[in-house]
Scaffold this active site. Structure first.
Site, PDB file in Angstrom:
ATOM      1  CD  GLU A 282      -3.271   0.428   1.968  1.00 24.49           C
ATOM      2  OE1 GLU A 282      -4.230  -0.203   1.506  1.00 24.49           O
ATOM      3  OE2 GLU A 282      -3.173   0.718   3.178  1.00 24.49           O
ATOM      4  CD  GLU A 285      -2.641   0.650  -4.442  1.00 25.19           C
ATOM      5  OE1 GLU A 285      -2.653   0.120  -3.304  1.00 25.19           O
ATOM      6  OE2 GLU A 285      -3.590   0.566  -5.235  1.00 25.19           O
ATOM      7  CB  CYS A 302      -7.301  -3.646   5.099  1.00 25.57           C
ATOM      8  SG  CYS A 302      -6.959  -2.112   5.890  1.00 25.57           S
ATOM      9  CB  SER A 322      -5.537   0.567  -1.624  1.00 27.25           C
ATOM     10  OG  SER A 322      -4.624  -0.492  -1.650  1.00 27.25           O
ATOM     11  CE  LYS A 361     -10.576  -8.434   7.888  1.00 29.39           C
ATOM     12  NZ  LYS A 361     -10.139  -7.710   6.712  1.00 29.39           N
ATOM     13  CD  GLU A 364     -11.485  -9.432   2.886  1.00 28.30           C
ATOM     14  OE1 GLU A 364     -11.323  -9.947   4.002  1.00 28.30           O
ATOM     15  OE2 GLU A 364     -10.845  -8.429   2.519  1.00 28.30           O
ATOM     16  CD  GLU A 369     -13.996  -9.940  -6.689  1.00 30.27           C
ATOM     17  OE1 GLU A 369     -14.065  -9.920  -5.447  1.00 30.27           O
ATOM     18  OE2 GLU A 369     -14.999  -9.942  -7.417  1.00 30.27           O
ATOM     19  CB  CYS A 506     -10.134  -4.360  13.541  1.00 33.60           C
ATOM     20  SG  CYS A 506      -9.783  -3.946  11.850  1.00 33.60           S
TER      21      CYS A 506
END
Ligand code: SF4
Ligand code: SF4
Ligand code: SF4
Length: 583
Positions: A282, A285, A302, A322, A361, A364, A369, A506
């Site tokens: 990141e 990036e 994230c 990102s 998650k 996710e 993907e 989180c």
């Protein structure tokens, strides 16, 4: 100032409080407990359930103490016979509409309704009668709804609408038919729900809960042909102990690893190592985009509830997101490639379990993907609560466990990775690496205080390598929406943005231990858990992701450099535009 305080009497105690204080708050300040059910501080203060009624001298009828404000000279009685009888009738009626199954209910022992029943010595269902038809919504990969456990307190509705500004659920129908549901009794899987799980955190009972995927983990642990690897997120280690009666924010990393080994996992790794990879990718990036002034601001990716939110609500801003996968996904991808090759393990036989503070998650990990060579990076996600249940199921005495280290060679992580678990942590970790990379120096400035603390939005300008960079950190989806509106309308020129779906990040994720309304009103849970993460960071010998020897080695041996072809293939992802009310 003393002069501005209001004096009242509660149960013969003189109390001085600020104007605007509710009777409930005033009573709690002097240690007088008033039962509540629908009350959730600053989120749902509506006095609907009337469990918190009290008598106020000179007043006809009862006052609801969670909404009624104090007044000078007020005399309050919280525990008269008539108050207790009235509360008892309210509770009897609620329980009569409840499928009481405490013996087999995961919330048993941490259920506000059960707690009230105990407190009121309720030993039988007083008004057994017709029960509503039970509705179970278990279609989503993250969240389940069981109407038979719902007490219609509307705390979930308020969390979704007032905190997250999503409005995926409401109280629908009337009278006996009332229930909590998305409009048209649709599944949460088919509406604008982000799977943030803040409604679960708000729910006093088991009416809303995570999808329990522990049975599959047990199956794999029993299977001699499976190589079962587990990884744990930063926020889990500072909350898991709470499920075993330990203080909020106790760091139980060593005990957690011991427990995971006792459960039979073949390898126990640290998602923090994955977080160090996320920072490497990141930060790279960001630097690329910053140099080219391209697709700025860069927005972090994230938090999967946040990603689903932007996909549904602001698809035109997706180029800003990102492309980095979240830490556990990056780590899973490396386990099934680099690590599998190195250890000569068939990746098809490897089963990767992530222990996460997050229910999104679960969604996710099964995104199309998140696959490489036809295999999911991660095969199962369980929450902090589910891990605690597994430990209890195995009769492991968690509190008395000794400490064990994570397994090598993928278990080493930095302080930068530890702070991923709190709002502002990803930004701070990325800035540490970005500034060293841009200057080519090992800079001593490590702490970015501007992005710490519990504020929902934190804006700052940081100077890196002689350049001012405008940053903003937001947590909670209502705050995320504010920032996206600013970007969309050209009202702000941020260059780097961190967003987390859960207020506080989180540590306050939807999969973390659930705290009662009373604890939430009196203890700063977020701060205690976040402080524990900052303490891990402070005590770490390595506090910058790019200095982690494991990271250096894997880039040298396998990934080459951040942003390389292989890094892009394994550690980066793409996004999809979602219809607002459809998955
Ligand atoms: S929700 Fe609470 S009261 Fe209801 S069955 Fe579960 S533990 Fe018992
Ligand atoms: S998971 Fe989040 S978005 Fe979905 S209903 Fe619950 S609070 Fe709302
Ligand atoms: S689902 Fe839970 S929080 Fe929502 S109304 Fe029912 S009991 Fe209350």
């Amino acid at each position: 100032m003393e002069d501005n305080l209001i004096t009242l009497t509660i149960d013969d105690k003189e109390v001085k409080v600020k104007p605007g204080t509710s009777i409930l708050q005033a009573a709690r300040q002097v240690g007088i407990d008033i039962p509540t059910l629908c009350f959730l501080k600053e989120i749902n203060e509506v006095g609907d359930c009337r469990m918190c009624i009290v008598e106020v001298e000179g007043r006809r009828g009862f006052a609801t103490s969670c909404v009624e404000k104090v007044a000078e000279g007020m005399v309050v009685h919280t525990n008269t016979q008539s108050v207790m009888e009235a509360r008892r009738v309210i509770l009897d009626l609620i329980i009569s509409n409840h499928k009481v199954e405490c013996l087999t209910c995961p919330r048993s022992g941490n259920c506000e309704l059960q707690e009230l029943a105990k407190k009121f010595n309720i030993t039988k269902v007083e008004f057994p009668g017709e029960q509503k038809e039970t509705q179970i919504d278990d279609l989503s990969p993250s969240i389940e709804r069981d109407s038979s456990k719902c007490v219609l307190c509307r705390r979930c509705v308020a969390a979704c609408k007032n905190v997250q500004e999503i409005g995926a659920i409401a109280c629908i129908n009337r009278g006996f038919e009332s229930c909590i549901s998305p409009t048209g009794e649709a599944s949460l899987n088919d509406v604008n729900c982000t799977f943030c799980g803040q409604c679960i955190q708000a729910c006093p009972t088991n009416a809303l809960h995570e999808k329990d995927t522990t049975p599959e983990v047990w199956e794999k642990l029993k299977d001699p042909d499976s190589y079962v690897v587990v990884q744990t997120a930063p926020a889990v280690r500072v909350a898991l102990g709470e499920e075993f009666g330990m203080d909020i924010g106790t760091n139980v990393t060593g005990k957690m690893v011991t427990a995971l080994k006792r459960l039979g996992f073949d390898r126990v790794f640290d998602t923090n190592t994955g977080a160090d990879f996320t920072i490497m990718e990141e930060a790279n990036e960001f630097i690329e985009r910053f140099k080219e002034n391209d697709a700025l601001p860069l927005i972090t990716s994230c938090s999967p509830g946040w990603v689903k939110f932007i996909e549904m609500n602001y698809p035109e801003l997706l180029p800003h997101l990102s492309t980095c996968k979240s830490p556990h996904q990056m780590f899973g991808a490396l386990l099934k490639t680099y690590y599998a090759q190195k250890e000569n393990i068939d990746p098809e036989k490897m089963y990767v379990v992530s222990v996460m503070p997050c229910i999104a998650k679960k969604f996710e990990r099964q995104r199309a993907e998140m696959k490489n060579n036809g295999l999911y990076d991660v095969d199962n996600v369980i929450t902090t609560r589910e891990l605690a249940r597994m430990i209890k199921q195995a009769s492991i005495d968690f509190v008395s466990l000794g400490d064990t280290e994570f397994d090598a060679p993928m278990g080493e992580a930095t302080g930068a990775a530890a702070i991923f678990g709190t709002t502002g942590g990803v930004m701070e970790a990325a800035l540490r690496t970005a500034q060293d990379t841009l200057t080519g120096e090992d800079l001593p400035k490590i702490d970015f205080e501007q992005v710490r603390g519990g504020d929902g939005i934190k804006r700052a300008t940081v100077n890196i390598a002689g350049k001012d960079i405008k940053i903003v950190v937001a947590s909670g989806l209502a705050n995320a929406r504010k920032i996206l509106e600013e970007i969309k309308n050209g009202e702000a020129d941020y260059q780097f943005v961190e967003i987390m779906a859960c207020p506080g990040g989180c540590v306050m994720g939807g999969g973390q231990p659930i705290k009662s309304s009373k604890i939430r009103a009196t203890v700063d849970v977020r701060k205690l858990r976040a402080d524990a993460l900052y303490s891990i960071d402070e005590k770490s010998t390595i506090r910058k992701s790019h200095e982690n020897p494991v990271i250096k080695k894997i880039y040298e041996e396998y990934l080459e450099r951040p942003g390389s072809y292989r890094a892009e293939k394994l550690l980066h992802t793409t996004y999809v535009e979602r219809e607002k009310y459809k998955m």
